[in-house]
Design a protein around this motif. Structure first.
Motif, mmCIF file in Angstrom:
data_model
loop_
_atom_site.group_PDB
_atom_site.id
_atom_site.type_symbol
_atom_site.label_atom_id
_atom_site.label_comp_id
_atom_site.label_asym_id
_atom_site.label_seq_id
_atom_site.Cartn_x
_atom_site.Cartn_y
_atom_site.Cartn_z
ATOM 1 N N ASN A 217 -9.036 34.682 -37.415
ATOM 2 C CA ASN A 217 -9.171 36.123 -37.545
ATOM 3 C C ASN A 217 -7.870 36.654 -38.132
ATOM 4 O O ASN A 217 -6.811 36.072 -37.912
ATOM 5 C CB ASN A 217 -9.439 36.777 -36.191
ATOM 6 C CG ASN A 217 -10.729 36.287 -35.557
ATOM 7 O OD1 ASN A 217 -10.733 35.841 -34.417
ATOM 8 N ND2 ASN A 217 -11.826 36.354 -36.292
ATOM 9 N N PRO A 218 -7.908 37.749 -38.881
ATOM 10 C CA PRO A 218 -6.689 38.252 -39.517
ATOM 11 C C PRO A 218 -5.640 38.735 -38.517
ATOM 12 O O PRO A 218 -5.958 39.162 -37.411
ATOM 13 C CB PRO A 218 -7.202 39.421 -40.366
ATOM 14 C CG PRO A 218 -8.656 39.160 -40.556
ATOM 15 C CD PRO A 218 -9.099 38.492 -39.286
ATOM 16 N N ALA A 219 -4.386 38.665 -38.944
ATOM 17 C CA ALA A 219 -3.265 39.268 -38.221
ATOM 18 C C ALA A 219 -2.622 40.282 -39.166
ATOM 19 O O ALA A 219 -3.312 40.895 -39.990
ATOM 20 C CB ALA A 219 -2.280 38.184 -37.790
ATOM 21 N N GLY A 220 -1.313 40.465 -39.067
ATOM 22 C CA GLY A 220 -0.630 41.398 -39.950
ATOM 23 C C GLY A 220 -0.376 40.800 -41.321
ATOM 24 O O GLY A 220 -0.357 39.574 -41.486
ATOM 25 N N PHE B 61 0.900 32.650 -42.506
ATOM 26 C CA PHE B 61 -0.294 31.992 -43.043
ATOM 27 C C PHE B 61 -0.938 32.849 -44.128
ATOM 28 O O PHE B 61 -1.432 32.324 -45.138
ATOM 29 C CB PHE B 61 -1.301 31.698 -41.928
ATOM 30 C CG PHE B 61 -2.492 30.906 -42.403
ATOM 31 C CD1 PHE B 61 -2.382 29.543 -42.623
ATOM 32 C CD2 PHE B 61 -3.702 31.527 -42.670
ATOM 33 C CE1 PHE B 61 -3.464 28.805 -43.099
ATOM 34 C CE2 PHE B 61 -4.789 30.802 -43.132
ATOM 35 C CZ PHE B 61 -4.667 29.436 -43.350
ATOM 36 N N TYR B 62 -0.925 34.146 -43.938
ATOM 37 C CA TYR B 62 -1.472 35.035 -44.967
ATOM 38 C C TYR B 62 -0.662 34.915 -46.254
ATOM 39 O O TYR B 62 -1.233 34.802 -47.348
ATOM 40 C CB TYR B 62 -1.460 36.474 -44.455
ATOM 41 C CG TYR B 62 -1.924 37.487 -45.479
ATOM 42 C CD1 TYR B 62 -3.266 37.602 -45.816
ATOM 43 C CD2 TYR B 62 -1.001 38.326 -46.112
ATOM 44 C CE1 TYR B 62 -3.698 38.530 -46.762
ATOM 45 C CE2 TYR B 62 -1.425 39.252 -47.061
ATOM 46 C CZ TYR B 62 -2.769 39.349 -47.375
ATOM 47 O OH TYR B 62 -3.176 40.263 -48.311
ATOM 48 N N ARG B 63 0.658 34.942 -46.124
ATOM 49 C CA ARG B 63 1.510 34.909 -47.316
ATOM 50 C C ARG B 63 1.466 33.549 -48.014
ATOM 51 O O ARG B 63 1.441 33.471 -49.247
ATOM 52 C CB ARG B 63 2.950 35.259 -46.936
ATOM 53 C CG ARG B 63 3.137 36.710 -46.519
ATOM 54 C CD ARG B 63 4.597 37.062 -46.294
ATOM 55 N NE ARG B 63 5.125 36.441 -45.075
ATOM 56 C CZ ARG B 63 5.944 35.409 -45.055
ATOM 57 N NH1 ARG B 63 6.329 34.848 -46.191
ATOM 58 N NH2 ARG B 63 6.378 34.927 -43.912
ATOM 59 N N GLU B 64 1.460 32.466 -47.222
ATOM 60 C CA GLU B 64 1.597 31.127 -47.796
ATOM 61 C C GLU B 64 0.274 30.464 -48.155
ATOM 62 O O GLU B 64 0.253 29.553 -48.993
ATOM 63 C CB GLU B 64 2.375 30.231 -46.823
ATOM 64 C CG GLU B 64 3.818 30.649 -46.618
ATOM 65 C CD GLU B 64 4.604 30.591 -47.920
ATOM 66 O OE1 GLU B 64 4.359 29.673 -48.725
ATOM 67 O OE2 GLU B 64 5.441 31.488 -48.144
ATOM 68 N N ARG C 167 -8.948 44.640 -38.642
ATOM 69 C CA ARG C 167 -8.795 43.176 -38.615
ATOM 70 C C ARG C 167 -10.070 42.480 -38.169
ATOM 71 O O ARG C 167 -10.570 41.567 -38.831
ATOM 72 C CB ARG C 167 -7.653 42.796 -37.679
ATOM 73 C CG ARG C 167 -6.277 43.201 -38.172
ATOM 74 C CD ARG C 167 -5.207 42.759 -37.193
ATOM 75 N NE ARG C 167 -3.905 43.300 -37.573
ATOM 76 C CZ ARG C 167 -2.780 43.054 -36.914
ATOM 77 N NH1 ARG C 167 -2.799 42.288 -35.843
ATOM 78 N NH2 ARG C 167 -1.641 43.579 -37.304
ATOM 79 N N PHE C 168 -10.598 42.869 -37.009
ATOM 80 C CA PHE C 168 -11.638 42.081 -36.361
ATOM 81 C C PHE C 168 -13.049 42.520 -36.695
ATOM 82 O O PHE C 168 -14.001 41.821 -36.379
ATOM 83 C CB PHE C 168 -11.415 42.081 -34.852
ATOM 84 C CG PHE C 168 -10.085 41.494 -34.467
ATOM 85 C CD1 PHE C 168 -9.695 40.252 -34.927
ATOM 86 C CD2 PHE C 168 -9.200 42.201 -33.674
ATOM 87 C CE1 PHE C 168 -8.471 39.712 -34.595
ATOM 88 C CE2 PHE C 168 -7.965 41.671 -33.339
ATOM 89 C CZ PHE C 168 -7.598 40.423 -33.800
ATOM 90 N N TRP D 234 -6.322 41.813 -43.338
ATOM 91 C CA TRP D 234 -4.980 41.504 -42.849
ATOM 92 C C TRP D 234 -4.159 42.795 -42.977
ATOM 93 O O TRP D 234 -3.585 43.077 -44.013
ATOM 94 C CB TRP D 234 -4.356 40.369 -43.653
ATOM 95 C CG TRP D 234 -5.042 39.060 -43.432
ATOM 96 C CD1 TRP D 234 -6.234 38.681 -43.942
ATOM 97 C CD2 TRP D 234 -4.574 37.967 -42.639
ATOM 98 N NE1 TRP D 234 -6.558 37.411 -43.515
ATOM 99 C CE2 TRP D 234 -5.549 36.946 -42.719
ATOM 100 C CE3 TRP D 234 -3.423 37.738 -41.873
ATOM 101 C CZ2 TRP D 234 -5.413 35.721 -42.064
ATOM 102 C CZ3 TRP D 234 -3.291 36.527 -41.232
ATOM 103 C CH2 TRP D 234 -4.261 35.537 -41.310
ATOM 104 N N THR D 235 -4.140 43.579 -41.909
ATOM 105 C CA THR D 235 -3.544 44.908 -41.981
ATOM 106 C C THR D 235 -2.462 45.072 -40.921
ATOM 107 O O THR D 235 -2.488 44.421 -39.879
ATOM 108 C CB THR D 235 -4.628 45.993 -41.802
ATOM 109 O OG1 THR D 235 -4.075 47.272 -42.048
ATOM 110 C CG2 THR D 235 -5.200 45.959 -40.395
#
Length: 419
Positions: free
Chosen positions: A162-165, A170-173, A215-216, A221-222
């Motif tokens: 599930n998305p985080a900030g 992990f979002y960036r990479e 997010r959920f 990813w906010t």
């Protein structure tokens, strides 16, 4: 197979097959909304791929803990495999699952990536593939070590979360660099889960507000913003219930110079009510209390009730020991902040936990507990007005969530060693 799959789930199930234009990808990333069907389709596809492509190899199934893999992934995937003619044998103590189909057999090891030290658990093993469920909850060192172990020719990486900030590593990479990493990225919404009833979907949509809704429910990813519990107001506060509670528990966030907060919880029907509290700010009172004095205050809060256990700050070693010496049953609290906040928000909105009128300090903190918008990479809350908030979070994450996951795990774990 009797289960129906959505188009997006079918894409997950078939991306690696010979007829797919995506079969050359090195990784699959499934993120997005809660209850969107990504975990089931990812887990089933992972096993089908590994059994179709390999014989006698080793694979890893990774979650935040081994128990979360057994609870969240295996109960949905294993019955479907049985329908397809697969057999398996699990050695729980070794965290090992052997899956067979015909003469083909592979071994799947269960790993937990809960902290920085977890990377050492997976170091040294040679893998033909790894599945990382809820990868955003795992430390980067563990994830990178798990990926590095996949050195067998043809190995692939499988991620779900599930998305985080937007500052999460992990979002960036991985998500922002999906094409660069030759990864297939699929974003799931609740509508991609055909087994989710409309009324259940509506309930989940009502359960989240603000950043957690984005997010959920929307799968974005906010960044976190404003009040943590921005939906909470005094209309949600009720008088303590009348009559006898089924169970009594006390939760505690312990401080020396920082405030100490204790809450008395009673179980009435399906809900837990925080009926009374004790709150002491040593700085404001200009006097620190001893562990023994806090034990006395806890006893007074209990008021002669039969307290099942005291859920306490896991870092308060001296206070925990003082409680044990006085004969109290003590449970160290689950202390994952972001997960605990999400669980607490859901419990408040669904009525699983209720705050009562005598809890003035907790009500005050609900109105001041804010996200730290300068936190940079990771979601953080401001370390002010957070002591009752921490203590309530301890209770929800340890007791309320434990009740639900315990029941779910029991059903999923009934004698499925050999088929």
């Amino acid at each position: 197979m009797t289960m129906a799959f959505s188009e997006k789930q079918k894409r997950v199930l078939g991306w690696w097959t010979r007829g797919s234009a995506e079969r050359g990808r090195d990784a699959l990333i499934c993120d997005g909304a809660v209850r969107s069907g990504k975990t089931l389709s990812l887990g089933l596809s992972f096993v089908l791929w590994s059994m179709a492509r390999f014989q006698g190899q080793q694979f890893a199934l990774c979650g935040k803990t081994r128990e979360s893999i057994r609870r969240n992934l295996l109960p949905g995937v294993l019955p479907l495999l049985r329908e397809l003619g697969f057999r398996w044998e699990e050695k729980v103590s070794k965290g090992e699952l052997k899956i067979r189909c015909g003469r083909r057999e592979n071994t799947y090891y269960l790993f937990g990536g809960k902290d920085e030290g977890s990377a050492a658990l997976i170091q040294g093993i040679t893998l033909a593939g790894v599945l990382l469920d809820e990868v955003a909850l795992m430390p980067r060192s563990f994830v990178e070590q798990a990926c590095a172990r996949c050195s067998v020719a043809g190995a692939k990486l499988w991620f779900s979360c599930n998305p985080a900030g937007p500052g999460h590593w992990f979002y960036r990479e991985w998500i922002c660099k999906a094409e660069e990493r030759n990864a297939l990225h699929l974003r799931f919404l609740m509508e991609d889960n055909p087994s989710l009833a409309p009324e259940t979907r509506a309930r989940y949509e009502r359960a989240f507000q603000g950043a957690f809704y984005r997010r959920f429910v929307l799968g974005e990813w906010t960044a976190a913003e404003g009040l943590v519990y921005d939906f909470f107001d005094e209309s949600m506060v009720v008088p303590p219930p009348e009559g006898a509670a089924e169970r009594w528990i006390i939760s505690c966030d312990y401080g020396t110079l920082n405030p100490t907060s204790m809450g008395l919880w009673g179980k009435f029907g399906r809900s837990w009510y925080r009926v009374k509290e004790y709150y002491y700010d040593a700085r404001e009172e200009k006097r620190q209390q001893t562990d023994q004095e806090y034990v006395q205050r806890l006893r007074a809060l209990a008021g002669g009730r039969e307290i099942e256990t005291v859920v306490a700050d896991p870092s308060a070693a001296s206070f925990l020991e003082a409680l044990r010496r006085e004969g109290w049953s003590v449970k160290k609290a689950e202390n994952d902040v972001l997960s605990g906040i999400r669980l607490t928000a859901d419990a408040l909105k669904s009525g699983k936990v209720v705050i009562c009128t005598p809890c003035a300090d907790a009500i005050r903190e609900f109105g001041a507990y804010c996200w730290d918008l300068r936190s940079g990479e990771r979601d953080k809350v401001k370390k002010v007005c957070d002591h009752a908030m921490d203590e309530i979070r301890y209770f929800v994450a340890t007791i309320v969530a434990g009740e639900e996951s315990g029941a779910q795990f029991f059903v999923g774990a009934v004698e499925r060693r050999e088929w």
